[in-house]
Design a protein around this motif. Structure first.
Motif, short mmCIF file in Angstrom:
data_model
loop_
_atom_site.label_atom_id
_atom_site.label_comp_id
_atom_site.label_asym_id
_atom_site.label_seq_id
_atom_site.Cartn_x
_atom_site.Cartn_y
_atom_site.Cartn_z
N TRP A 93 0.83 -1.20 0.00
CA TRP A 93 0.00 0.00 0.00
C TRP A 93 0.87 1.26 0.00
N THR A 94 1.96 1.23 0.74
CA THR A 94 2.86 2.39 0.80
C THR A 94 3.46 2.66 -0.58
N CYS A 126 -9.68 11.88 1.48
CA CYS A 126 -8.35 11.87 2.09
C CYS A 126 -8.41 11.21 3.47
N THR A 127 -9.44 11.53 4.24
CA THR A 127 -9.60 10.95 5.57
C THR A 127 -9.76 9.44 5.47
N ALA A 128 -10.61 8.97 4.56
CA ALA A 128 -10.81 7.52 4.39
C ALA A 128 -9.51 6.83 3.99
N GLY A 133 -4.68 3.56 5.69
CA GLY A 133 -3.24 3.51 5.93
C GLY A 133 -2.93 3.29 7.41
N ALA A 134 -3.67 3.96 8.28
CA ALA A 134 -3.46 3.81 9.72
C ALA A 134 -3.81 2.39 10.17
N GLU A 135 -4.86 1.82 9.61
CA GLU A 135 -5.24 0.45 9.95
C GLU A 135 -4.19 -0.55 9.46
N LEU A 136 -3.65 -0.32 8.28
CA LEU A 136 -2.56 -1.18 7.79
C LEU A 136 -1.35 -1.11 8.72
N LEU A 137 -1.02 0.10 9.16
CA LEU A 137 0.08 0.28 10.10
C LEU A 137 -0.21 -0.44 11.42
N ARG A 138 -1.41 -0.24 11.96
CA ARG A 138 -1.80 -0.86 13.24
C ARG A 138 -1.69 -2.39 13.15
#
Length: 190
Positions: A93-94, A126-128, A133-138
């Protein structure tokens, strides 16, 4: 002369909008986000007034282009969350994020603008995208492959930094992006 009304006029307006978006994509890729709007209209085969009817400002045009990119990144992230191991999902994703945000010079700065401005049409997209991205990181953190002390804000600053560096230094060198992202992930791993 008789002016067309009804469905054929709407179809013509849709075609004009699609041509304007396609030409904006091409022109921004060639000349950056500050490219001439008149040139975009000319390349699309319409007058500048038609461009302004569809996109009253440069920001409106960029938002139309970026909204689709953010929505695609969100969908890609959701698919990766469901189908790939956590670290691989985050890495893939990154790479997609950096690719999507460096298509044309100046886009990285345009991506950053809607983050805090809830009045833009891009804010929700953008928020979605950032939430995925934050969920993938978590998930990568929970799997133990990524450091737990990296916040989503830290992650996006780092990734946007790689995108900016790629845009400024080596826009035609995908191997440079891969190397920078490898270095980034080396720093993120536990």
């Amino acid at each position: 002369m008789h002016e067309a009304k009804g469905p054929s006029r709407r179809a013509d307006a849709r075609r004009n909008r699609e041509r304007l978006l396609a030409e904006a994509q091409t022109t921004f890729a060639e000349h950056g986000t500050r490219a001439s709007l008149e040139q975009i209209a000319t390349r699309a085969g319409v007058g500048i007034g038609t461009l302004y009817r569809h996109f009253p400002t440069r920001q409106d045009l960029l938002e139309a282009l970026l909204g689709a990119r953010f929505d695609t990144l969100t969908a890609t992230g959701r698919t990766l969350l469901a189908t790939r191991p956590p670290e691989a999902a985050l890495t893939e994703w990154t790479h997609a994020f950096v690719t999507a945000t460096t298509t044309f010079r100046g886009l990285t700065a345009e991506v950053a603008r809607p983050l805090d401005d809830e009045t833009t049409r891009l804010h929700a997209s953008c928020t979605a995208m950032r939430e995925v991205g934050a969920e993938l990181l978590r998930r990568a953190q929970e799997s133990g492959t990524v450091r737990a002390d990296v916040s989503p804000a830290d992650f996006f600053v780092l990734v946007t930094g790689v995108a900016w560096a790629h845009e400024q230094c080596a826009p035609d060198a995908p191997e440079r992006v891969a190397r920078l992202l490898d270095l980034l992930f080396d720093g993120l791993r536990r």
